[in-house]
Structure formats: structure tokens, C-alpha cells
Design an enzyme around this catalytic site. Structure first.
Site, PDB file in Angstrom:
ATOM      1  N   CYS A 185       0.577  -1.104  -0.024  1.00  0.00           N
ATOM      2  CA  CYS A 185       0.058  -0.236  -0.265  1.00  0.00           C
ATOM      3  C   CYS A 185       0.717   1.480  -0.348  1.00  0.00           C
ATOM      4  O   CYS A 185       1.590   1.513   0.651  1.00  0.00           O
ATOM      5  CB  CYS A 185      -1.085   0.267   0.783  1.00  0.00           C
ATOM      6  SG  CYS A 185      -1.711  -1.659   1.405  1.00  0.00           S
ATOM      7  N   ARG A 218       3.120   0.127  -4.792  1.00  0.00           N
ATOM      8  CA  ARG A 218       3.028  -1.020  -3.896  1.00  0.00           C
ATOM      9  C   ARG A 218       2.269  -1.832  -3.737  1.00  0.00           C
ATOM     10  O   ARG A 218       1.141  -2.300  -2.389  1.00  0.00           O
ATOM     11  CB  ARG A 218       3.482  -0.002  -2.573  1.00  0.00           C
ATOM     12  CG  ARG A 218       4.977   0.587  -2.857  1.00  0.00           C
ATOM     13  CD  ARG A 218       4.752   1.741  -1.076  1.00  0.00           C
ATOM     14  NE  ARG A 218       4.636   1.340  -0.567  1.00  0.00           N
ATOM     15  CZ  ARG A 218       6.252   0.724   0.743  1.00  0.00           C
ATOM     16  NH1 ARG A 218       6.777   1.005   0.141  1.00  0.00           N
ATOM     17  NH2 ARG A 218       6.028   0.342   2.031  1.00  0.00           N
ATOM     18  N   TRP A 244      -3.346  -2.775  -1.271  1.00  0.00           N
ATOM     19  CA  TRP A 244      -3.221  -3.919  -2.079  1.00  0.00           C
ATOM     20  C   TRP A 244      -4.052  -4.605  -0.987  1.00  0.00           C
ATOM     21  O   TRP A 244      -3.728  -4.188   0.390  1.00  0.00           O
ATOM     22  CB  TRP A 244      -1.235  -4.175  -1.747  1.00  0.00           C
ATOM     23  CG  TRP A 244      -1.878  -5.235  -2.251  1.00  0.00           C
ATOM     24  CD1 TRP A 244      -1.031  -6.152  -3.686  1.00  0.00           C
ATOM     25  CD2 TRP A 244      -1.703  -6.551  -0.997  1.00  0.00           C
ATOM     26  NE1 TRP A 244      -1.228  -7.560  -3.192  1.00  0.00           N
ATOM     27  CE2 TRP A 244      -0.901  -7.608  -2.363  1.00  0.00           C
ATOM     28  CE3 TRP A 244      -1.109  -6.972   0.091  1.00  0.00           C
ATOM     29  CZ2 TRP A 244      -0.863  -8.791  -1.208  1.00  0.00           C
ATOM     30  CZ3 TRP A 244      -1.547  -8.009   1.046  1.00  0.00           C
ATOM     31  CH2 TRP A 244      -1.474  -9.229  -0.005  1.00  0.00           C
ATOM     32  N   ASN A 280      -1.416   1.029   6.265  1.00  0.00           N
ATOM     33  CA  ASN A 280      -0.589   0.017   5.848  1.00  0.00           C
ATOM     34  C   ASN A 280      -0.563  -0.826   6.748  1.00  0.00           C
ATOM     35  O   ASN A 280      -0.423  -0.693   7.904  1.00  0.00           O
ATOM     36  CB  ASN A 280       0.675   0.802   5.254  1.00  0.00           C
ATOM     37  CG  ASN A 280       1.674   0.061   4.877  1.00  0.00           C
ATOM     38  OD1 ASN A 280       0.661  -1.519   4.122  1.00  0.00           O
ATOM     39  ND2 ASN A 280       2.380   0.193   4.321  1.00  0.00           N
ATOM     40  N   GLY A 281      -1.142  -2.099   6.662  1.00  0.00           N
ATOM     41  CA  GLY A 281      -0.321  -3.340   7.556  1.00  0.00           C
ATOM     42  C   GLY A 281      -1.749  -4.272   7.912  1.00  0.00           C
ATOM     43  O   GLY A 281      -2.492  -4.193   7.457  1.00  0.00           O
ATOM     44  N   GLU A 305      13.375 -19.814 -10.165  1.00  0.00           N
ATOM     45  CA  GLU A 305      13.641 -18.110 -10.789  1.00  0.00           C
ATOM     46  C   GLU A 305      12.736 -18.411 -11.550  1.00  0.00           C
ATOM     47  O   GLU A 305      11.829 -18.035 -11.795  1.00  0.00           O
ATOM     48  CB  GLU A 305      15.165 -17.681 -10.402  1.00  0.00           C
ATOM     49  CG  GLU A 305      14.516 -16.151 -10.857  1.00  0.00           C
ATOM     50  CD  GLU A 305      13.617 -15.609 -10.144  1.00  0.00           C
ATOM     51  OE1 GLU A 305      13.407 -15.870  -9.278  1.00  0.00           O
ATOM     52  OE2 GLU A 305      13.117 -13.804 -10.378  1.00  0.00           O
ATOM     53  N   LYS A 333       9.357 -16.496 -12.452  1.00  0.00           N
ATOM     54  CA  LYS A 333       9.069 -15.733 -12.891  1.00  0.00           C
ATOM     55  C   LYS A 333       7.872 -16.123 -13.953  1.00  0.00           C
ATOM     56  O   LYS A 333       7.517 -14.785 -14.400  1.00  0.00           O
ATOM     57  CB  LYS A 333      10.411 -15.423 -13.982  1.00  0.00           C
ATOM     58  CG  LYS A 333      10.506 -13.834 -14.414  1.00  0.00           C
ATOM     59  CD  LYS A 333      11.664 -13.055 -13.249  1.00  0.00           C
ATOM     60  CE  LYS A 333      10.608 -12.640 -11.621  1.00  0.00           C
ATOM     61  NZ  LYS A 333      11.383 -12.594 -10.742  1.00  0.00           N
ATOM     62  N   GLU A 340       4.215 -15.878 -12.453  1.00  0.00           N
ATOM     63  CA  GLU A 340       3.791 -14.930 -11.914  1.00  0.00           C
ATOM     64  C   GLU A 340       3.227 -13.658 -12.700  1.00  0.00           C
ATOM     65  O   GLU A 340       1.892 -12.612 -12.352  1.00  0.00           O
ATOM     66  CB  GLU A 340       4.900 -13.719 -10.819  1.00  0.00           C
ATOM     67  CG  GLU A 340       6.250 -13.851 -10.788  1.00  0.00           C
ATOM     68  CD  GLU A 340       6.957 -13.505 -10.712  1.00  0.00           C
ATOM     69  OE1 GLU A 340       6.555 -12.205  -9.260  1.00  0.00           O
ATOM     70  OE2 GLU A 340       7.540 -12.969 -10.507  1.00  0.00           O
ATOM     71  N   HIS A 359      10.722 -38.605  -8.685  1.00  0.00           N
ATOM     72  CA  HIS A 359       9.926 -39.072  -7.649  1.00  0.00           C
ATOM     73  C   HIS A 359       9.038 -37.991  -7.353  1.00  0.00           C
ATOM     74  O   HIS A 359       7.978 -38.233  -6.258  1.00  0.00           O
ATOM     75  CB  HIS A 359      11.053 -38.108  -6.078  1.00  0.00           C
ATOM     76  CG  HIS A 359      12.040 -39.244  -6.236  1.00  0.00           C
ATOM     77  ND1 HIS A 359      12.774 -40.520  -5.604  1.00  0.00           N
ATOM     78  CD2 HIS A 359      13.283 -38.541  -6.531  1.00  0.00           C
ATOM     79  CE1 HIS A 359      13.862 -40.320  -6.034  1.00  0.00           C
ATOM     80  NE2 HIS A 359      14.261 -39.633  -6.572  1.00  0.00           N
ATOM     81  N   LYS A 368       5.138  -4.199  -4.983  1.00  0.00           N
ATOM     82  CA  LYS A 368       6.551  -4.812  -5.382  1.00  0.00           C
ATOM     83  C   LYS A 368       7.038  -4.790  -3.959  1.00  0.00           C
ATOM     84  O   LYS A 368       8.036  -6.283  -3.851  1.00  0.00           O
ATOM     85  CB  LYS A 368       6.430  -3.696  -5.688  1.00  0.00           C
ATOM     86  CG  LYS A 368       8.248  -3.777  -6.269  1.00  0.00           C
ATOM     87  CD  LYS A 368       8.749  -4.767  -6.969  1.00  0.00           C
ATOM     88  CE  LYS A 368      10.284  -4.189  -7.927  1.00  0.00           C
ATOM     89  NZ  LYS A 368      10.490  -5.198  -8.548  1.00  0.00           N
TER      90      LYS A 368
HETATM   91  C1  F6R Z   1       9.504 -11.105  -7.951  1.00  0.00           C
HETATM   92  C2  F6R Z   1       9.302 -10.913  -6.705  1.00  0.00           C
HETATM   93  C3  F6R Z   1       9.055 -11.430  -5.721  1.00  0.00           C
HETATM   94  C4  F6R Z   1       9.948 -10.133  -4.784  1.00  0.00           C
HETATM   95  C5  F6R Z   1      10.294 -10.672  -3.263  1.00  0.00           C
HETATM   96  C6  F6R Z   1      10.798  -9.889  -2.079  1.00  0.00           C
HETATM   97  O1  F6R Z   1       9.513 -11.652  -8.699  1.00  0.00           O
HETATM   98  O2  F6R Z   1       9.749  -9.913  -7.099  1.00  0.00           O
HETATM   99  O3  F6R Z   1       9.457 -12.771  -5.375  1.00  0.00           O
HETATM  100  O4  F6R Z   1      11.305 -11.077  -4.370  1.00  0.00           O
HETATM  101  O5  F6R Z   1       8.378 -10.033  -3.007  1.00  0.00           O
HETATM  102  O6  F6R Z   1      11.005  -8.663  -2.212  1.00  0.00           O
HETATM  103  P1  F6R Z   1      12.087  -8.316  -1.652  1.00  0.00           P
HETATM  104  O7  F6R Z   1      13.723  -8.623  -3.031  1.00  0.00           O
HETATM  105  O8  F6R Z   1      12.314  -6.519  -1.972  1.00  0.00           O
HETATM  106  O9  F6R Z   1      12.653  -8.260  -0.060  1.00  0.00           O
END
Ligand code: F6R
Length: 586
Positions: free
Chosen positions: A2, A28, A71, A97-98, A464, A468, A471, A487, A581
Site C-alpha cells: 500500500c 506498492r 493492496w 498500511n498493515g 527462479e 518469473k 507470476e 520422485h 512490489k
Molecule cells: C518475484 C518477486 C518477489 C520478491 C519478493 C521479495 O519476481 O519480485 O518474489 O523477490 O517479494 O522482495 P524483496 O527483494 O523486495 O525483499
């Protein structure tokens, strides 16, 4: 999570400034947004669902305003649930926020007293609580009392129709105050404030500020006055526009050669310092969430192979349950792009309580994790706006590779490898490769499930890659160690199931090709990422061998496949549904 922005001062365009502030903070949270301003002794509120994007506001001129980009945690994405929330008298507006953990009993209690709730949110409880206290107390005291009544990690900003003040308080989520020439600003991260002022106060947990013509800092629990420590930062407002690119994600992918070269050229002293800190620690732990956790896992493999040293890696949110043995000689290295992830902050606070040392590797100067750490290093990747992390991941694993070589006294070799990695990433971004990625994305577009496999260094790479792709494209993608296939997961392979196989020229090559053959035998479609064109590959993405540094360019194909798949599906890769983010709630 947020975004929060507020302004009080001499300028009379608070609504417009708040709108622009929210646009800077939208990463955010982007379910819905809203602004409240005070005009002629009344609060006027404007709320919307959807992204703030190019939005305009029709709110009247005002010298005081607060805004929020949401959010969702409690309650769906509706205008009613968007912030600001108001009390019954519509004289109090609140943004938050929270999570107010005890909101249900508080709500029941307030309902018994006659309060009528409009939204399903936990936040609205706060507005009604303040209303209740304000019957007998001044606004600021009511906010303080209400805050002391709620439980959880929260950051709240409140406005009252009868006061020219913004009141803000926090117990967890970040809040930063800016002192400008013509007023005060408040935001959930400094990027919202920096266009206006560089004189900042980072509110600590359990503090409350009253912003108006004057400035007052108080202790939340007892109301004692505190002395504020504003700091003048010389941080630049870094370029965070899309430029010629259609999305931030592709812009950030294309910036990666520059990010890697910057690390190769400019990190000598910092890396040597981190190597020294690790070498004197008794027990080193890497923690991170999501993509950052995958980078931590890369660290463990690099340290094992290159440094011949065991370092522990944990998903940050699980580290709370795995840290009983930390002591004052332990070192916890936190990897976090945003520096705000609550799942990382919490175990760090606990580690500090045990007097362990904390090293932060983050992309955001002044972030919570940055400020909390004993030692710190910035990724230097520049602002990352797309929700899916790309260049910050590449920066993290580049630093870890360099660190591994520094640990064995071969910094120069690590640097040379990074420069090769930067060249290889650049090659993968050439037009002829982009055409190939788009073609493979068309193949992936026809499926509901994708699998990615790798071994050794390529195990974190395949995890990873899966994250990617899923998401941003919403196609279920699962990454697993090649050896794990038989397995269980092999049961899910049917004719046409695509599987991305990471097969670098290292000790894993033969075994991973043999796993790929098992998939192929069940009708799977093999997309090989490798320096060699194996005959079992249906599609081949060539990533040249550059020794241990191959793992850096190996991460690029899935970034591009995810991006082009999202674009093909007409999705916004910068803002995947349900995500944000900066994840500041548990
Ligand atoms: C995926 C992604 C998330 C962040 C995770 C941690 O593409 O961006 O999985 O890596 O939320 O975020 P940070 O690095 O900001 O602690």
C-alpha cells in the site's frame, strides 16, 4: 504494501500533489486508490478501483490532503473498501498500511455502541475508534489512544475536518516525513517525497507525528515529546520512466548488462569488506523471500563450489522457526530489493535481539532493512518498478559470484567473469534472439502447465525461472531439481507438456539431459537452455559457456519468455494481479 502520501502546508494543490505522489508509489499496491482533502471545514473524498495510471482527480483546492493506493488484505477490491475510510460523522479520514489483527472484536464493540460500518476492511475500525475517543478528547490524543488499542504492525495516517493537521503513527509499516520549505509531507517510502524535499525523518516504531503549522513528535505508548532527528539526504531522484519501452519489465531486463558491468567495475572495496565480515563470523545465513530467496540459494551453491564453505540459506519467513541457535557471532545476510519485506525484517529484528550481526544487501537506500543493518551494501541496479524482479536478481547473483571469488583471493577473476556475463546477456537481448523468445512464448501460450528443471547451480535458476513465468503469465509453472522428477512430478507429464531444461556445460550436463530424455519419452516438449544443441531439444536457446558465471545469463531466457507470454495473453506484466512490489504484511 500500500502506498501512502500526505501533504499539509502553504500550497493549495494538495489533491494534485497527493495524486502525483501516489503515482510514484503505485508499485506498492494497485487494486484501488483514493484521496481525502479538507476544504471549508469539511473532508471531501474521491475513491476509485483499478490502477492509478493516468488518473486525474476533480477534488477542490486544498492545503491539506492524504491519499492511498491499496493492496487488498481485508475485503475485496471495491470502491467501498478503498481508502481513505471515514467515521460515522465523516469528519475523520484514515489511510492505513498493515493489518489490525484485533479488528473483529473492536468492530463488534463499536457496532454495539451504534457505529455503522460501510466497508469490510480492518482499517475502518480505526476511524470509528478515533470518533469514539474524540467525543471527549482532542483529535491527536484520540488517534494516540486508538493506536494503542489496535494490535499488529501498522502505519496509519489520519485527517480531521476540524483540525489543520495530519497525524501519523506506526508500529511496523514504514512511514517517512519530509520537511519542505512550504509544508510537511508523509509517505510510505521516500520516493514519494524526494521530488519535494530531501530533509527526511524516518519514523521509528511506536512514534507518532503531528504535522501542521508546527511539527510534534511523540512517543505512542505514553505521549512524551521526542526530539526529531531529520536527516538531509543527497539521494538523486533516479530515472524511473519507461522511456521508449512498452513496460517497465522489458526496460529493466534490457538494463541488466549495465547493472552487471557496474558491479564488476565499482564494488571492490565493498565486496572485500563483506568477505572479511563473513570470514570472521561463526555461522553465516542468507535469507530472502521469493526471487531474493532464489538468489540466496545461488549463494549457497557458489560458496560450496568456489569457497568450499557451508553457508545456510532460508526462506526469510521460515527463518523465525530456524534461528534458535543464532548467537553474537552469527552473521545474517539479508537480500531484499525493496528493503521493506516484512518477512525479512522480522527475523532480522530477532537476530539483532540475539546480538547477531546483520548485513543488508538491498536496492533501496534508507529502506527499513538498510537502516536496521550493521553493515550494508546497495545493489546499484537503479529503481525497479515492475513487480517481477529481474535486474535486482541479476545484481544479487552477480554480487554473490564476485564475493565467492573475493573469498578465495581471486577478485580479479570474478570481475572478468562478470564482464563476460554482461556481454552474454547483451547477446541474448539481440533482435534475432528476441524473435526466438517470442516464437517459444507462442508455444507456451497453448499450455496450462510448464515445468522447469535444473541441477547444481541451475537448480535455483529453474526455481527462479518458474516464478518469473508464472507470476506474470498466470500459467502454472513448477521448478524442480532434475533428480526429483522421478520422485513424483513425472506423473504430470503428458504429450505436449513443455519443460524448460537448464543444461550448462558443467558437472550436471549429462544427468539433466537424461532427466530431459525421461520427459521426452512421455511426450514432453523440451526447451533446452544450453551451450549445446542436444538432439532431444525441440527448441534450443543457446547460452554460451562462461564457466561459473554462466548462471547469470542463464536467468535471462525465462525473464523474456515470461514477459512475452504475458504480452501475448494481453496481461500487464508490470502489475500482475494480486501482487505488489513491496510486501510489508505477513
Ligand atoms: C518475484 C518477486 C518477489 C520478491 C519478493 C521479495 O519476481 O519480485 O518474489 O523477490 O517479494 O522482495 P524483496 O527483494 O523486495 O525483499
Amino acid at each position: 504494501m500500500c502506498g501512502i502520501f500526505g501533504y499539509v502546508g502553504a500550497k493549495n494543490n494538495a489533491a494534485l500533489m497527493t495524486l502525483e505522489g501516489l503515482k510514484l508509489l503505485e508499485y506498492r499496491g494497485y487494486d484501488s486508490w483514493g484521496i481525502a482533502v479538507k476544504t471549508k471545514g469539511k473532508l471531501v473524498v474521491d475513491k476509485h478501483t483499478g490502477k492509478i495510471g493516468e488518473a486525474k482527480t476533480v477534488l477542490p483546492q486544498s492545503t491539506i490532503g492524504i491519499g492511498h493506493t491499496r493492496w487488498a488484505t481485508h475485503g475485496g477490491v471495491t470502491v467501498k473498501n478503498a481508502h481513505p475510510h471515514m467515521d460515522c460523522t465523516r469528519e475523520i479520514a484514515v489511510i492505513h498500511n498493515g493489518i489490525i489483527e484485533n479488528f473483529l472484536p473492536l468492530k463488534k464493540d463499536l457496532e454495539k455502541k451504534g457505529h455503522v460500518f460501510i466497508s469490510e476492511t480492518d482499517t475502518e475500525v480505526f476511524a470509528h475508534l478515533v470518533e469514539e475517543y474524540r467525543k471527549t478528547e482532542p483529535f491527536s490524543k484520540s488517534v494516540r489512544k486508538a493506536f494503542n488499542k489496535i494490535k499488529g504492525l501498522n502505519g496509519i495516517v489520519a485527517l480531521d475536518a476540524s483540525a489543520d493537521e495530519i497525524i501519523a503513527a506506526k508500529t511496523g509499516s514504514p512511514l517517512i516525513v519530509g520537511k519542505g520549505q512550504d509544508g510537511y509531507y508523509i509517505a510510505s517510502d521516500s520516493s514519494g517525497i524526494l521530488p519535494h524535499t530531501k530533509e527526511l525523518l524516518f519514523l521509528k516504531d511506536n512514534e507518532m507525528v503531528i504535522l501542521g503549522k508546527t511539527f510534534t513528535l511523540l512517543s505512542l505508548p505514553n505521549g512524551d515529546r521526542l526530539t526529531p532527528e531529520f536527516v538531509k539526504v543527497d539521494w538523486k531522484i533516479q530515472d524511473s520512466t519507461k522511456g521508449a519501452h512498452k513496460h517497465f519489465m522489458i526496460k529493466e531486463i534490457s538494463e541488466q548488462p549495465k547493472v552487471v558491468r557496474n558491479i564488476a567495475e565499482n564494488y571492490h572495496d565493498q565486496i572485500e569488506n563483506l568477505a572479511r565480515v563473513i570470514s570472521i563470523a561463526k555461522g553465516t545465513f542468507f535469507i530472502g523471500s521469493g526471487t531474493a530467496f532464489h538468489a540466496c540459494l545461488v549463494g549457497t551453491y557458489l560458496f560450496s563450489k568456489i569457497v568450499k564453505k557451508h553457508v545456510n540459506t532460508a526462506v526469510a519467513s521460515e527463518f523465525n522457526y530456524l534461528e534458535h541457535f543464532l548467537n553474537n557471532r552469527s552473521l545474517v545476510i539479508a537480500l531484499s530489493q525493496s528493503g521493506e519485506t516484512i518477512d525479512v525484517v522480522e527475523p532480522l529484528v530477532r537476530a539483532k535481539q540475539k546480538r547477531s550481526k546483520v548485513f543488508a544487501i538491498t536496492n533501496v537506500l534508507g529502506s527499513t532493512i538498510y537502516r536496521l543493518a550493521d553493515y550494508k551494501m546497495l545493489l546499484g541496479a537503479g529503481p525497479e518498478k515492475a513487480v517481477a524482479s529481474t535486474k535486482a536478481y541479476i545484481a544479487k547473483i552477480s554480487l554473490l559470484l564476485l564475493l565467492s571469488y573475493a573469498m578465495i583471493g581471486e577478485y580479479k577473476k570474478g570481475k572478468e567473469m562478470l564482464l563476460l556475463a554482461a556481454d552474454e546477456i547483451e547477446r541474448l537481448l539481440r533482435e534475432e534472439y528476441i524473435r526466438e523468445f517470442k516464437k517459444i512464448a507462442t508455444v507456451l501460450n497453448k499450455t496450462e502447465h510448464i515445468y522447469t528443471i535444473g541441477r547444481g547451480f541451475s537448480y535455483p535458476t529453474c526455481l527462479e525461472a518458474a516464478l518469473k513465468i508464472k507470476e506474470v503469465s498466470y500459467v502454472h509453472t513448477e521448478g524442480l531439481a532434475g533428480g526429483e522428477l522421478k520422485h513424483g512430478t513425472l506423473a504430470l507429464i503428458s504429450p505436449g507438456t513443455p519443460c524448460i531444461v537448464f543444461a550448462p556445460q558443467d558437472e550436471t550436463y549429462e544427468a539433466i539431459i537424461s532427466n530431459a530424455t525421461e520427459i521426452k519419452a512421455r511426450g514432453g516438449v523440451i526447451i533446452g537452455v544450453s551451450p549445446f544443441r542436444s538432439e532431444i531439444f525441440d527448441y534450443w536457446i543457446e547460452v554460451k559457456d562462461i564457466g561459473d558465471a554462466t548462471l547469470i545469463p542463464m536467468a535471462i531466457p525465462a525473464q523474456l519468455l515470461g514477459y512475452f507470454l504475458a504480452v501475448k495473453k494481453d496481461l500487464d506484466p508490470d502489475k500482475p494481479r494480486n501482487l505488489a512490489k513491496s510486501v510489508t504484511v505477513k
